[in-house]
Design a protein around this motif. Structure first.
Motif, PDB file in Angstrom:
ATOM      1  N   LEU A 286       0.873  -1.176   0.000  1.00  0.00           N
ATOM      2  CA  LEU A 286       0.000   0.000   0.000  1.00  0.00           C
ATOM      3  C   LEU A 286       0.910   1.226   0.000  1.00  0.00           C
ATOM      4  CD1 LEU A 286      -2.716  -1.089   2.579  1.00  0.00           C
ATOM      5  CD2 LEU A 286      -2.989  -0.840   0.104  1.00  0.00           C
ATOM      6  N   PRO A 287       1.077   1.864  -1.135  1.00  0.00           N
ATOM      7  CA  PRO A 287       2.046   2.952  -1.227  1.00  0.00           C
ATOM      8  C   PRO A 287       1.675   4.127  -0.330  1.00  0.00           C
ATOM      9  CG  PRO A 287       1.321   2.225  -3.405  1.00  0.00           C
ATOM     10  CD  PRO A 287       0.381   1.630  -2.413  1.00  0.00           C
ATOM     11  N   SER A 288       2.637   4.560   0.484  1.00  0.00           N
ATOM     12  CA  SER A 288       2.443   5.753   1.300  1.00  0.00           C
ATOM     13  C   SER A 288       2.934   6.992   0.570  1.00  0.00           C
ATOM     14  CB  SER A 288       3.197   5.611   2.626  1.00  0.00           C
ATOM     15  OG  SER A 288       4.570   5.373   2.389  1.00  0.00           O
ATOM     16  N   ASP A 289       3.846   6.787  -0.394  1.00  0.00           N
ATOM     17  CA  ASP A 289       4.339   7.893  -1.195  1.00  0.00           C
ATOM     18  C   ASP A 289       3.209   8.399  -2.085  1.00  0.00           C
ATOM     19  OD1 ASP A 289       5.576   9.270  -3.481  1.00  0.00           O
ATOM     20  OD2 ASP A 289       7.469   8.637  -2.569  1.00  0.00           O
ATOM     21  N   PRO A 290       3.019   9.709  -2.202  1.00  0.00           N
ATOM     22  CA  PRO A 290       1.940  10.220  -3.063  1.00  0.00           C
ATOM     23  C   PRO A 290       2.102   9.841  -4.532  1.00  0.00           C
ATOM     24  CG  PRO A 290       3.356  12.000  -2.285  1.00  0.00           C
ATOM     25  CD  PRO A 290       3.710  10.801  -1.490  1.00  0.00           C
ATOM     26  N   THR A 291       3.346   9.506  -4.943  1.00  0.00           N
ATOM     27  CA  THR A 291       3.537   9.064  -6.322  1.00  0.00           C
ATOM     28  C   THR A 291       3.277   7.575  -6.491  1.00  0.00           C
ATOM     29  OG1 THR A 291       5.889   8.619  -6.000  1.00  0.00           O
ATOM     30  CG2 THR A 291       5.280  10.851  -6.695  1.00  0.00           C
ATOM     31  N   ALA A 292       3.042   6.862  -5.387  1.00  0.00           N
ATOM     32  CA  ALA A 292       2.765   5.422  -5.424  1.00  0.00           C
ATOM     33  C   ALA A 292       3.865   4.680  -6.165  1.00  0.00           C
ATOM     34  CB  ALA A 292       1.407   5.155  -6.057  1.00  0.00           C
ATOM     35  N   THR A 293       5.112   4.994  -5.840  1.00  0.00           N
ATOM     36  CA  THR A 293       6.250   4.506  -6.604  1.00  0.00           C
ATOM     37  C   THR A 293       7.291   3.866  -5.688  1.00  0.00           C
ATOM     38  OG1 THR A 293       5.911   6.233  -8.255  1.00  0.00           O
ATOM     39  CG2 THR A 293       8.064   5.178  -8.227  1.00  0.00           C
ATOM     40  N   PHE A 294       7.856   2.734  -6.156  1.00  0.00           N
ATOM     41  CA  PHE A 294       8.914   2.041  -5.436  1.00  0.00           C
ATOM     42  C   PHE A 294      10.138   1.934  -6.335  1.00  0.00           C
ATOM     43  CE2 PHE A 294       4.958   0.740  -3.525  1.00  0.00           C
ATOM     44  CZ  PHE A 294       5.221   0.751  -2.162  1.00  0.00           C
ATOM     45  N   VAL A 295      11.305   2.047  -5.727  1.00  0.00           N
ATOM     46  CA  VAL A 295      12.553   2.004  -6.482  1.00  0.00           C
ATOM     47  C   VAL A 295      12.938   0.558  -6.783  1.00  0.00           C
ATOM     48  CG1 VAL A 295      15.034   2.465  -6.361  1.00  0.00           C
ATOM     49  CG2 VAL A 295      13.398   4.195  -5.587  1.00  0.00           C
ATOM     50  N   MET A 296      13.350   0.309  -8.029  1.00  0.00           N
ATOM     51  CA  MET A 296      14.025  -0.941  -8.377  1.00  0.00           C
ATOM     52  C   MET A 296      15.448  -0.576  -8.783  1.00  0.00           C
ATOM     53  SD  MET A 296      12.600  -1.941 -12.197  1.00  0.00           S
ATOM     54  CE  MET A 296      10.853  -1.962 -11.773  1.00  0.00           C
ATOM     55  N   ALA A 297      16.406  -1.433  -8.480  1.00  0.00           N
ATOM     56  CA  ALA A 297      17.794  -1.073  -8.744  1.00  0.00           C
ATOM     57  C   ALA A 297      18.641  -2.308  -8.984  1.00  0.00           C
ATOM     58  CB  ALA A 297      18.368  -0.274  -7.574  1.00  0.00           C
ATOM     59  N   ALA A 298      19.708  -2.106  -9.778  1.00  0.00           N
ATOM     60  CA  ALA A 298      20.701  -3.151 -10.024  1.00  0.00           C
ATOM     61  C   ALA A 298      22.079  -2.557  -9.805  1.00  0.00           C
ATOM     62  CB  ALA A 298      20.587  -3.694 -11.440  1.00  0.00           C
ATOM     63  N   THR A 299      22.900  -3.290  -9.086  1.00  0.00           N
ATOM     64  CA  THR A 299      24.253  -2.850  -8.769  1.00  0.00           C
ATOM     65  C   THR A 299      25.180  -4.041  -8.918  1.00  0.00           C
ATOM     66  OG1 THR A 299      25.489  -1.513  -7.154  1.00  0.00           O
ATOM     67  CG2 THR A 299      24.241  -3.374  -6.298  1.00  0.00           C
ATOM     68  N   PRO A 300      26.465  -3.835  -9.211  1.00  0.00           N
ATOM     69  CA  PRO A 300      27.337  -4.982  -9.483  1.00  0.00           C
ATOM     70  C   PRO A 300      27.646  -5.813  -8.248  1.00  0.00           C
ATOM     71  CG  PRO A 300      28.604  -2.946  -9.476  1.00  0.00           C
ATOM     72  CD  PRO A 300      27.158  -2.552  -9.417  1.00  0.00           C
ATOM     73  N   TYR A 301      27.783  -7.105  -8.467  1.00  0.00           N
ATOM     74  CA  TYR A 301      28.350  -8.000  -7.468  1.00  0.00           C
ATOM     75  C   TYR A 301      29.844  -8.075  -7.772  1.00  0.00           C
ATOM     76  CZ  TYR A 301      29.767 -12.439  -5.316  1.00  0.00           C
ATOM     77  OH  TYR A 301      30.431 -13.414  -4.608  1.00  0.00           O
ATOM     78  N   VAL A 302      30.660  -7.591  -6.869  1.00  0.00           N
ATOM     79  CA  VAL A 302      32.080  -7.381  -7.129  1.00  0.00           C
ATOM     80  C   VAL A 302      32.898  -8.500  -6.511  1.00  0.00           C
ATOM     81  CG1 VAL A 302      34.026  -5.817  -6.835  1.00  0.00           C
ATOM     82  CG2 VAL A 302      31.738  -4.896  -7.213  1.00  0.00           C
ATOM     83  N   THR A 303      33.678  -9.195  -7.348  1.00  0.00           N
ATOM     84  CA  THR A 303      34.551 -10.257  -6.850  1.00  0.00           C
ATOM     85  C   THR A 303      35.980 -10.052  -7.316  1.00  0.00           C
ATOM     86  OG1 THR A 303      34.116 -11.669  -8.770  1.00  0.00           O
ATOM     87  CG2 THR A 303      32.649 -11.901  -6.867  1.00  0.00           C
ATOM     88  N   SER A 304      36.271  -8.917  -7.938  1.00  0.00           N
ATOM     89  CA  SER A 304      37.584  -8.685  -8.521  1.00  0.00           C
ATOM     90  C   SER A 304      38.214  -7.430  -7.944  1.00  0.00           C
ATOM     91  CB  SER A 304      37.468  -8.544 -10.043  1.00  0.00           C
ATOM     92  OG  SER A 304      38.688  -8.113 -10.613  1.00  0.00           O
ATOM     93  N   ILE A 305      39.556  -7.408  -7.914  1.00  0.00           N
ATOM     94  CA  ILE A 305      40.275  -6.204  -7.509  1.00  0.00           C
ATOM     95  C   ILE A 305      40.478  -5.269  -8.686  1.00  0.00           C
ATOM     96  CG2 ILE A 305      41.501  -7.410  -5.671  1.00  0.00           C
ATOM     97  CD1 ILE A 305      43.966  -7.438  -7.522  1.00  0.00           C
TER      98      ILE A 305
END
Length: 585
Positions: A286-305
């Motif tokens: 039940l969105p509480s934000d007046p825009t009725a919007t939720f963030v989706m995101a992708a970020t790297p899984y880092v295993t390298s130096i």
């Protein structure tokens, strides 16, 4: 009019009434030929405060979605309208006896030259779900990629009639670059330099509001409260495994690499390049934000130096209300990454998530993992430093060249396709030359390897097996330069991931812990950082199949080999003849 007795009339009426229930998703009973046209062409795209040209199919970025039904025959005519050579790979399609349509340049075909066309013809047999297609020449898949969707013949096994799928949401991850990627590869190979990194990740071609000039270039998926959605997630990035989550929402994993799994819920997923993951999401917040919007995101899984793009692509899941997303949303302090998005170095989450994936292993969708094997191949996967050739300046670490190998063999593509050579002359099991054990035993994942000689041998050596061989391949990670995950993709076959672990594979101990009941069935496996993965394959598809890391720089450096399955004794077990329009070298 056909005369029927009362019982026949009742059964006919019952069938009419039950048909919508039995097929609460589309059901397909007969195959047809689906035809598509792909035109490779340049297109100017505005992204990240600048206009640049991208190589595209039909001017689309990402490219067009291929949607077919299980059992369909498929014909895709690819016309090359640019000066660069090209090929297209239908990633995860098994290509039964049709290796000529698989796509990797100089492995199964010569490239499609400027102004030329080639029609890929194959049948989608006994496969269903989410896959992808992409270019398989140089680094062209940086922008030449799209979804490949196979609608099933039978209803989804994970959907109840009272919880139908309202709609499908495609999520394709990619990357953006500040120069043409061919230039990066050419420089890397000419100088031995390290791999270039992207400047942004994308969701469906859009980087999202965390990047410059990109508030308008943000993907938004609209949902209705109480409805269930199928999210088809594809990682088409060139060089990064990614975490993905949607704020305050739970995801249910039901399929990976177009194979049904035992459903399980999770707050986020990890997905490697070339992998797909199909999710169910119920819009139950039940969105509480007046825009009725939720963030989706992708970020790297880092295993390298080594350097990597440490940024994050963001989109929105918007409930269908009267609210709108403000154009100044990026300045709103309430915009935060989802709390359920793992940190970039969260190996514990990545490992736990991956280990939860199991084959459905039902009577209708059995898990046909080979219980015994005819052959075991153990191969190290390495990033290497090669001595700089005389009269050349190299800009890799310590004045050397960055390269990569499998069992110290760095793969070079020949001047014609290996499949054509195999078809015309045959490749015997004794002629492969690929070492099926590490040349030298050492502590692969421990110790200080910086002082070791990591020079390699170069060539086009392949693994050759008779038709029907049940083969196990143990993919052993190494620490020659740095421990790192490697997503290994095998063309032409699905395989079963029967075991994984950290450290060095122990041939006398580790097979005792294999899962031979419901291991995940995949076409791309992530070999754990500083560890190993064991896969089993029944070699029942004659032809030549590429085996390679799906990090594009690693493939360019030679982290690849070939897997050749010889013809079987029956006509149905033999490679079909090459098509007349097969491109020539």
């Amino acid at each position: 009019m056909i005369n029927m007795d009362p019982r026949q009339q009742f059964l006919a009426l019952l069938l009419v009434l039950l048909l919508p229930v039995l097929c609460f998703q589309p059901c397909y009973a007969s195959s047809v030929t689906r035809r598509f046209r792909f035109n490779l062409e340049w297109k100017k795209v505005n992204r990240l405060c600048t206009t640049k040209r991208l190589l595209t199919v039909n001017g689309q970025f990402p490219g067009p979605t291929i949607t077919v039904n299980e059992g369909d025959d498929v014909e895709i005519k690819v016309t090359n309208r640019v000066a660069n050579n090209t090929t297209i790979h239908w990633h995860g399609i098994k290509q039964k006896r049709t290796g000529w349509a698989d796509g990797p340049a100089y492995v199964t075909q010569c490239p499609i030259g400027r102004g030329q066309s080639y029609t890929y013809k194959f049948t989608v047999a006994e496969q269903r779900g989410t896959l992808l297609w992409h270019a398989h020449y140089s680094w062209q898949r940086a922008s030449v990629y799209g979804a490949f969707i196979i609608n099933p013949r039978l209803p989804y096994p994970f959907i109840a009639p009272n919880r139908p799928i309202h709609a499908e949401i495609p999520i394709i991850f990619g990357e953006l670059w500040d120069k043409e990627v061919d230039d990066f590869e050419a420089t890397m190979l000419a100088t031995g330099a390290g791999a270039a990194i992207s400047v942004a990740y994308t969701i469906n071609g859009l980087p999202g509001p965390l990047y410059p000039c990109s508030a308008k270039d943000t993907y938004t998926a609209t949902v209705e409260y109480g409805k269930t959605y199928m999210i088809r997630v594809i990682n088409a990035a060139l060089g990064d495994e990614l975490f993905f989550s949607i704020a305050k929402h739970t995801l249910t994993v039901v399929e990976v690499d177009a194979v049904y799994t035992k459903p399980f819920t999770t707050t986020a997923i990890m997905i490697a390049p070339g992998q797909t993951t199909t999710l169910l999401l119920t819009a139950d917040q039940l969105p509480s934000d007046p825009t009725a919007t939720f963030v989706m995101a992708a970020t790297p899984y880092v295993t390298s130096i080594f350097p990597f793009d440490n940024s994050t692509t963001m989109g929105y899941l918007k409930y269908n209300t009267t609210g709108t997303i403000s154009k100044d949303r990026t300045r709103d302090l309430s915009v935060k990454l989802p709390e359920n998005l793992p940190k970039m170095e969260d190996t514990k989450f990545a490992t736990t998530f991956t280990n939860r994936i199991k084959s459905l292993a039902s009577s209708q969708y059995p898990c046909n993992v080979p219980k015994t094997i005819d052959r075991r191949v153990i191969t190290t996967i390495s990033l290497n430093l090669q001595d700089c050739p005389q009269n050349k300046t190299c800009t890799g670490y310590d004045g050397k060249m960055f390269m990569a190998s499998m069992n110290n063999q760095s793969f070079l593509r020949p001047s014609t396709s290996i499949l054509e050579t195999h078809y015309r002359t045959g490749l015997g099991t004794g002629s492969s030359g690929f070492p099926e054990r590490p040349l030298n035993k050492f502590d692969y994942t421990g110790g200080n390897a910086s002082t070791m000689n990591t020079n390699m041998e170069f060539g086009s050596r392949v693994i050759v097996v008779p038709y029907g061989t049940k083969i196990e391949i143990v993919l052993q990670g190494t620490n020659l330069l740095a421990p790192e995950n490697h997503p290994i993709h095998i063309h032409g076959h699905n395989f079963y991931v029967v075991g994984t672990g950290f450290g060095n594979f122990d041939e006398s101990r580790d097979p005792k812990g294999y899962n031979l009941v419901d291991p995940p069935e995949r076409n791309t496996v992530g070999v754990p950082m500083g560890g190993w993965a064991a896969i089993r394959i029944e070699a029942d598809n004659p032809g030549v199949w590429f085996v390679h890391c799906h990090f594009e720089p690693h493939t360019s450096w030679g982290l690849a080999t070939g897997f050749v399955v010889q013809d079987g004794p029956l006509p149905s077990q033999r490679l079909l003849p090459p098509p007349k329009d097969l491109p020539a070298c």
